[in-house]
Design a protein around this motif. Sequence first.
Motif, PDB file in Angstrom:
ATOM      1  N   ALA A  90      12.755   1.334   1.104  1.00 47.84           N
ATOM      2  CA  ALA A  90      12.465   2.482   0.239  1.00 47.84           C
ATOM      3  C   ALA A  90      12.168   2.237  -1.182  1.00 47.84           C
ATOM      4  O   ALA A  90      11.276   2.692  -1.899  1.00 47.84           O
ATOM      5  CB  ALA A  90      13.848   3.375   0.166  1.00 47.84           C
ATOM      6  N   ALA A  91      12.620   0.790  -1.533  1.00 51.03           N
ATOM      7  CA  ALA A  91      12.146   0.252  -2.810  1.00 51.03           C
ATOM      8  C   ALA A  91      10.774   0.052  -2.915  1.00 51.03           C
ATOM      9  O   ALA A  91      10.215  -0.050  -3.861  1.00 51.03           O
ATOM     10  CB  ALA A  91      13.078  -0.876  -3.066  1.00 51.03           C
ATOM     11  N   LEU A 114       8.000   1.437  -5.232  1.00 50.74           N
ATOM     12  CA  LEU A 114       7.205   0.621  -6.252  1.00 50.74           C
ATOM     13  C   LEU A 114       5.730   1.026  -5.811  1.00 50.74           C
ATOM     14  O   LEU A 114       5.065   1.008  -6.876  1.00 50.74           O
ATOM     15  CB  LEU A 114       7.351  -0.937  -5.626  1.00 50.74           C
ATOM     16  CG  LEU A 114       6.798  -1.937  -6.631  1.00 50.74           C
ATOM     17  CD1 LEU A 114       7.022  -1.929  -8.087  1.00 50.74           C
ATOM     18  CD2 LEU A 114       6.863  -3.438  -5.807  1.00 50.74           C
ATOM     19  N   SER A 115       5.441   1.140  -4.677  1.00 49.23           N
ATOM     20  CA  SER A 115       4.084   1.656  -4.458  1.00 49.23           C
ATOM     21  C   SER A 115       3.593   2.986  -5.070  1.00 49.23           C
ATOM     22  O   SER A 115       2.289   3.046  -5.633  1.00 49.23           O
ATOM     23  CB  SER A 115       3.760   1.971  -3.013  1.00 49.23           C
ATOM     24  OG  SER A 115       3.759   0.574  -2.170  1.00 49.23           O
ATOM     25  N   CYS A 116       4.421   3.909  -5.320  1.00 47.09           N
ATOM     26  CA  CYS A 116       4.215   5.162  -6.017  1.00 47.09           C
ATOM     27  C   CYS A 116       4.184   4.865  -7.541  1.00 47.09           C
ATOM     28  O   CYS A 116       3.207   5.429  -8.380  1.00 47.09           O
ATOM     29  CB  CYS A 116       5.434   6.029  -5.866  1.00 47.09           C
ATOM     30  SG  CYS A 116       5.614   6.944  -4.083  1.00 47.09           S
ATOM     31  N   VAL A 117       4.902   3.821  -8.001  1.00 47.60           N
ATOM     32  CA  VAL A 117       4.792   3.557  -9.435  1.00 47.60           C
ATOM     33  C   VAL A 117       3.483   2.976  -9.741  1.00 47.60           C
ATOM     34  O   VAL A 117       2.847   3.222 -10.841  1.00 47.60           O
ATOM     35  CB  VAL A 117       6.092   2.707  -9.925  1.00 47.60           C
ATOM     36  CG1 VAL A 117       5.784   2.134 -11.241  1.00 47.60           C
ATOM     37  CG2 VAL A 117       7.364   3.343  -9.736  1.00 47.60           C
ATOM     38  N   VAL A 118       3.049   2.180  -8.756  1.00 48.09           N
ATOM     39  CA  VAL A 118       2.040   1.248  -9.131  1.00 48.09           C
ATOM     40  C   VAL A 118       0.648   2.163  -8.839  1.00 48.09           C
ATOM     41  O   VAL A 118      -0.189   2.100  -9.846  1.00 48.09           O
ATOM     42  CB  VAL A 118       1.717   0.187  -7.819  1.00 48.09           C
ATOM     43  CG1 VAL A 118       0.317  -0.310  -7.782  1.00 48.09           C
ATOM     44  CG2 VAL A 118       2.677  -0.724  -8.144  1.00 48.09           C
ATOM     45  N   LEU A 119       0.606   3.131  -8.002  1.00 50.47           N
ATOM     46  CA  LEU A 119      -0.408   4.158  -7.989  1.00 50.47           C
ATOM     47  C   LEU A 119      -0.329   5.089  -9.116  1.00 50.47           C
ATOM     48  O   LEU A 119      -1.497   5.309  -9.582  1.00 50.47           O
ATOM     49  CB  LEU A 119      -0.171   5.109  -6.647  1.00 50.47           C
ATOM     50  CG  LEU A 119      -1.210   6.033  -6.401  1.00 50.47           C
ATOM     51  CD1 LEU A 119      -2.711   5.101  -5.796  1.00 50.47           C
ATOM     52  CD2 LEU A 119      -0.901   7.030  -5.246  1.00 50.47           C
ATOM     53  N   ALA A 120       0.840   5.442  -9.796  1.00 52.73           N
ATOM     54  CA  ALA A 120       0.718   6.309 -10.880  1.00 52.73           C
ATOM     55  C   ALA A 120       0.247   5.463 -12.069  1.00 52.73           C
ATOM     56  O   ALA A 120      -0.293   6.013 -13.031  1.00 52.73           O
ATOM     57  CB  ALA A 120       2.218   6.613 -11.146  1.00 52.73           C
TER      58      ALA A 120
END
Lengths: 104, 149
Positions: free
Chosen positions: B58-59, B63-69
């Motif tokens: 899940a982490a 992290l992928s979502c944060v990077v995309l944002a």
Amino acid sequence: MTATAGRHARHQLDAVIHSPVRFSIVAALAGVDEAEFGHVRDIIEISDSALSKQATQLEAAGYVRMRKGYVGKRPRTWLSLTADGRQAYARHMQALRAIAGDAT
Amino acid sequence: MSTEHPLLTPEQAREQLAAVGGRSLHLARDRRIHATGTAVFGLTAAVHMTTQNVVTGAAQVVLSCVVLAIFVAEAVVVERAARTVPLRARFWSRTGIGASFVLALGVVLPWLNLQAQTSPNTVPMVLGGAVLVAAPSLLAAVVIARRRT
């Protein structure tokens, strides 16, 4: 080449760029990859409509590209010189230097 | 378009040449914006790619979502804040970020994956990989920030 072509440097001057306002626009755009319409207007010190008219003429000549987009909900237009525009500007500057007696 | 050649005296030509340098669209602020954008993009991509074997489950999704944002926010901020794209800034930015991706996918990630087969990736290994991947983007950012024309 046209029937009026010759060896004098004035024959290398670009009739499209030669207009003072268009020359200012092209000279300013030559220093950047792209610039926002409002910034060009402020630097050249002309009205929106005058810049729009001159930019449209430069676009028709294939010297300037206009990119329209949005920043948030506000429309924004970006201007940039095309490769042809950069070449024409370089030739025009070379001709100006030759006429000024400063050919390099 | 008219093919008539304009007449111009040497004095007028000199005046036009003198006027050219007077009105520059160049903004030092825009250079900083594009340089910062390139550096942030490269660093974010470097951290994300080199932590693939360290952050899992899940982490990793978070992290992928944060990077995309961060990528989207960075693109929006640069487009909004900058009034010009400085000369060659786009070329250097794309070259730096592209080189970072090539380095990550061609060298660093295969090496980290190979090492992970025998023992887990250590923090120094991940940090070293991230620095290597980020280096081209950071270098491009420095070039963008330092150019004067």
